[in-house]
Design a protein around this motif. Structure first.
Motif, PDB file in Angstrom:
ATOM      1  N   UNK A  75       0.831  -1.217   0.000  1.00 20.54           N
ATOM      2  CA  UNK A  75       0.000   0.000   0.000  1.00 20.54           C
ATOM      3  C   UNK A  75       0.857   1.255   0.000  1.00 20.54           C
ATOM      4  N   UNK A  76       1.847   1.279   0.868  1.00 21.94           N
ATOM      5  CA  UNK A  76       2.693   2.467   0.965  1.00 21.94           C
ATOM      6  C   UNK A  76       3.569   2.635  -0.265  1.00 21.94           C
ATOM      7  N   UNK A  77       4.057   1.548  -0.833  1.00 21.51           N
ATOM      8  CA  UNK A  77       4.894   1.660  -2.022  1.00 21.51           C
ATOM      9  C   UNK A  77       4.077   2.154  -3.214  1.00 21.51           C
ATOM     10  N   UNK A  78       2.837   1.746  -3.323  1.00 18.78           N
ATOM     11  CA  UNK A  78       1.985   2.241  -4.401  1.00 18.78           C
ATOM     12  C   UNK A  78       1.757   3.748  -4.278  1.00 18.78           C
ATOM     13  N   UNK A  79       1.485   4.201  -3.064  1.00 19.88           N
ATOM     14  CA  UNK A  79       1.294   5.644  -2.857  1.00 19.88           C
ATOM     15  C   UNK A  79       2.573   6.404  -3.190  1.00 19.88           C
ATOM     16  N   UNK A  80       3.706   5.881  -2.743  1.00 23.84           N
ATOM     17  CA  UNK A  80       4.986   6.514  -3.036  1.00 23.84           C
ATOM     18  C   UNK A  80       5.250   6.571  -4.535  1.00 23.84           C
ATOM     19  N   UNK A 132       3.121  -2.231 -10.481  1.00 24.66           N
ATOM     20  CA  UNK A 132       2.564  -2.238  -9.124  1.00 24.66           C
ATOM     21  C   UNK A 132       1.682  -3.458  -8.886  1.00 24.66           C
ATOM     22  N   UNK A 133       0.954  -3.878  -9.917  1.00 24.03           N
ATOM     23  CA  UNK A 133       0.106  -5.067  -9.786  1.00 24.03           C
ATOM     24  C   UNK A 133       0.924  -6.346  -9.614  1.00 24.03           C
ATOM     25  N   UNK A 134       2.178  -6.307 -10.050  1.00 22.15           N
ATOM     26  CA  UNK A 134       3.019  -7.513  -9.978  1.00 22.15           C
ATOM     27  C   UNK A 134       3.816  -7.607  -8.679  1.00 22.15           C
ATOM     28  N   UNK A 135       3.746  -6.578  -7.833  1.00 22.56           N
ATOM     29  CA  UNK A 135       4.569  -6.561  -6.624  1.00 22.56           C
ATOM     30  C   UNK A 135       4.161  -7.661  -5.656  1.00 22.56           C
ATOM     31  N   UNK A 136       5.165  -8.312  -5.118  1.00 18.26           N
ATOM     32  CA  UNK A 136       4.951  -9.321  -4.083  1.00 18.26           C
ATOM     33  C   UNK A 136       5.983  -9.069  -2.986  1.00 18.26           C
ATOM     34  N   UNK A 137       5.499  -8.789  -1.780  1.00 16.67           N
ATOM     35  CA  UNK A 137       6.365  -8.567  -0.633  1.00 16.67           C
ATOM     36  C   UNK A 137       6.226  -9.737   0.334  1.00 16.67           C
ATOM     37  N   UNK A 138       7.358 -10.116   0.918  1.00 13.25           N
ATOM     38  CA  UNK A 138       7.360 -11.202   1.888  1.00 13.25           C
ATOM     39  C   UNK A 138       7.445 -10.676   3.303  1.00 13.25           C
ATOM     40  N   UNK A 144      11.974  -2.234   7.403  1.00 13.46           N
ATOM     41  CA  UNK A 144      11.868  -2.183   5.956  1.00 13.46           C
ATOM     42  C   UNK A 144      10.953  -3.253   5.392  1.00 13.46           C
ATOM     43  N   UNK A 145      10.987  -3.359   4.077  1.00 14.39           N
ATOM     44  CA  UNK A 145      10.156  -4.317   3.353  1.00 14.39           C
ATOM     45  C   UNK A 145      11.034  -5.226   2.503  1.00 14.39           C
ATOM     46  N   UNK A 146      10.598  -6.460   2.329  1.00 12.86           N
ATOM     47  CA  UNK A 146      11.362  -7.432   1.545  1.00 12.86           C
ATOM     48  C   UNK A 146      10.609  -7.726   0.253  1.00 12.86           C
ATOM     49  N   UNK A 147      11.137  -7.187  -0.840  1.00 16.64           N
ATOM     50  CA  UNK A 147      10.516  -7.386  -2.143  1.00 16.64           C
ATOM     51  C   UNK A 147      10.895  -8.762  -2.694  1.00 16.64           C
ATOM     52  N   UNK A 148       9.891  -9.533  -3.050  1.00 14.48           N
ATOM     53  CA  UNK A 148      10.124 -10.872  -3.590  1.00 14.48           C
ATOM     54  C   UNK A 148      10.047 -10.865  -5.112  1.00 14.48           C
ATOM     55  N   UNK A 149       9.093 -10.145  -5.660  1.00 21.63           N
ATOM     56  CA  UNK A 149       8.922 -10.156  -7.121  1.00 21.63           C
ATOM     57  C   UNK A 149       8.370  -8.809  -7.590  1.00 21.63           C
ATOM     58  N   UNK A 150       8.882  -8.362  -8.732  1.00 19.84           N
ATOM     59  CA  UNK A 150       8.375  -7.158  -9.393  1.00 19.84           C
ATOM     60  C   UNK A 150       8.634  -7.297 -10.880  1.00 19.84           C
ATOM     61  N   UNK A 151       7.665  -6.912 -11.687  1.00 22.16           N
ATOM     62  CA  UNK A 151       7.820  -7.001 -13.131  1.00 22.16           C
ATOM     63  C   UNK A 151       8.867  -6.006 -13.628  1.00 22.16           C
ATOM     64  N   UNK A 152       9.702  -6.410 -14.589  1.00 19.32           N
ATOM     65  CA  UNK A 152      10.710  -5.488 -15.147  1.00 19.32           C
ATOM     66  C   UNK A 152      10.127  -4.485 -16.129  1.00 19.32           C
ATOM     67  N   UNK A 153       8.819  -4.452 -16.279  1.00 20.87           N
ATOM     68  CA  UNK A 153       8.202  -3.563 -17.265  1.00 20.87           C
ATOM     69  C   UNK A 153       8.423  -2.084 -16.938  1.00 20.87           C
ATOM     70  N   UNK A 154       8.780  -1.804 -15.675  1.00 18.12           N
ATOM     71  CA  UNK A 154       9.011  -0.415 -15.286  1.00 18.12           C
ATOM     72  C   UNK A 154      10.163   0.201 -16.071  1.00 18.12           C
ATOM     73  N   UNK A 220      17.150  -4.333  -7.096  1.00 16.47           N
ATOM     74  CA  UNK A 220      17.338  -2.891  -6.918  1.00 16.47           C
ATOM     75  C   UNK A 220      16.634  -2.118  -8.025  1.00 16.47           C
ATOM     76  N   UNK A 221      15.509  -2.652  -8.503  1.00 15.09           N
ATOM     77  CA  UNK A 221      14.830  -2.068  -9.666  1.00 15.09           C
ATOM     78  C   UNK A 221      14.430  -0.620  -9.434  1.00 15.09           C
ATOM     79  N   UNK A 222      13.990  -0.281  -8.219  1.00 16.14           N
ATOM     80  CA  UNK A 222      13.527   1.074  -7.934  1.00 16.14           C
ATOM     81  C   UNK A 222      14.472   1.827  -6.993  1.00 16.14           C
TER      82      UNK A 222
END
Length: 302
Positions: A75-80, A132-138, A144-154, A220-222
């Motif tokens: 939620x917070x990453x989407x707002x950011x 954002x729809x592809x984000x998966x956090x563990x 902090x937050x642990x990002x597990x998956x994010x689409x490279x489309x960014x 480190x995509x973002x």
């Protein structure tokens, strides 16, 4: 993850520090050229560009230093992310307005920029939403937050941003070349080089890094999203302050750069032949020679 947190967090803190430092360095100009003037379109652009980065920078730092669940992270990453997207699009609009003014408000340039903005904004927003729809956090037991998956489309959004800034820089180079043999004052030098091409070099390389880094290290995509946002804001702020300074302390000849935001100067500029408008304001050296000639003429007549 333990090696990445200091790198990302350190970059965010450095970005926030740079933002505060630039605010302190230019606060006197802001008070003189913006706060003391009536509210106008340029003032609204300035305030949005100047102070919105403080919001998303704080959100970004908090996202890496506080404790959150995986749902809160998303939620917070989407707002950011949307704060950053809006801020970057605003900066691109400011750069386009500046370049449009330099090109003497030609309709072809205006229509081209409108088309370019739509080409960058619409696909960029779509690709951002897909990422954002592809984000998966563990779950995490630490800050902090642990990002597990994010689409490279960014990366497509960063490429569009890079394309937009390249086109703007090419137009700046063409206009600068046309002015090389014409008398120009220090504000033109600042406009074309200090506040133009040099700024593009900085933003170009960080945009390029935003494309390369996800390829080399997807986790480190973002990483550079907030630093890129901060640098764009700082450069655009300097450009807007230059515009405001020309409105408060106009040169002998009104400049097309300031006339974009001032209807009185704009009306007056329309009465000036285009051959004079393209030259720009009289240089200090030319003004000095005119004063000497006037003095000598007065001495002869007396």
């Amino acid at each position: 993850m333990s090696q990445q947190i200091p790198l990302v967090t350190g970059s965010l803190v450095a970005s926030g520090t740079l933002l505060i430092y630039d605010l302190l360095c230019t606060l006197d100009q802001e008070v003189e050229y913006v706060w003391s003037r009536p509210l106008a379109f340029s003032s609204i652009l300035f305030f949005l560009n100047r102070y919105l980065p403080f919001v998303d920078t704080v959100l970004s730092i908090q996202l890496h230093l506080d404790y959150f669940t995986s749902e809160e992270c998303i939620t917070r990453f989407k707002a950011l992310t949307w704060f950053i997207v809006v801020g970057l699009l605003l900066c691109e609009a400011i750069l386009m307005i500046r370049t449009y003014a330099i090109w003497e408000r030609r309709r072809a340039v205006l229509y081209g920029f409108i088309a370019l903005f739509l080409v960058v904004a619409i696909p960029g927003i779509v690709m951002t939403q897909l990422e954002l729809d592809s984000l998966v956090y563990g779950p995490v037991s630490d800050r902090g937050c642990r990002l597990i998956h994010a689409s490279p489309i960014i990366m497509g959004s960063y490429l569009l941003l890079l394309l937009c800034e390249t086109i703007i820089a090419v137009l700046m180079c063409i206009k600068a070349w046309q002015h090389l043999r014409q008398p120009h004052s220090s504000w033109v030098n600042r406009l074309y080089f200090q506040d133009g091409l040099l700024f593009f070099i900085y933003t170009f390389f960080i945009s390029l890094a935003n494309v390369i880094v996800p390829i080399c290290n997807p986790s480190l995509a973002n990483w550079l999203a907030t630093p890129q946002r901060v640098l764009h804001s700082i450069f655009s702020t300097r450009i807007l302050l230059l515009i405001q300074s020309q409105k408060v302390n106009p040169p002998r000849s009104p400049t097309l750069f300031s006339s974009i935001f001032d209807s009185d100067i704009n009306d007056y500029a329309d009465t000036i032949p285009s051959s004079y408008q393209s030259v720009g304001p009289i240089s200090p050296r030319t003004a000095e020679l005119e004063r000497v000639d006037t003095f000598e003429l007065g001495a002869r007549t007396s």
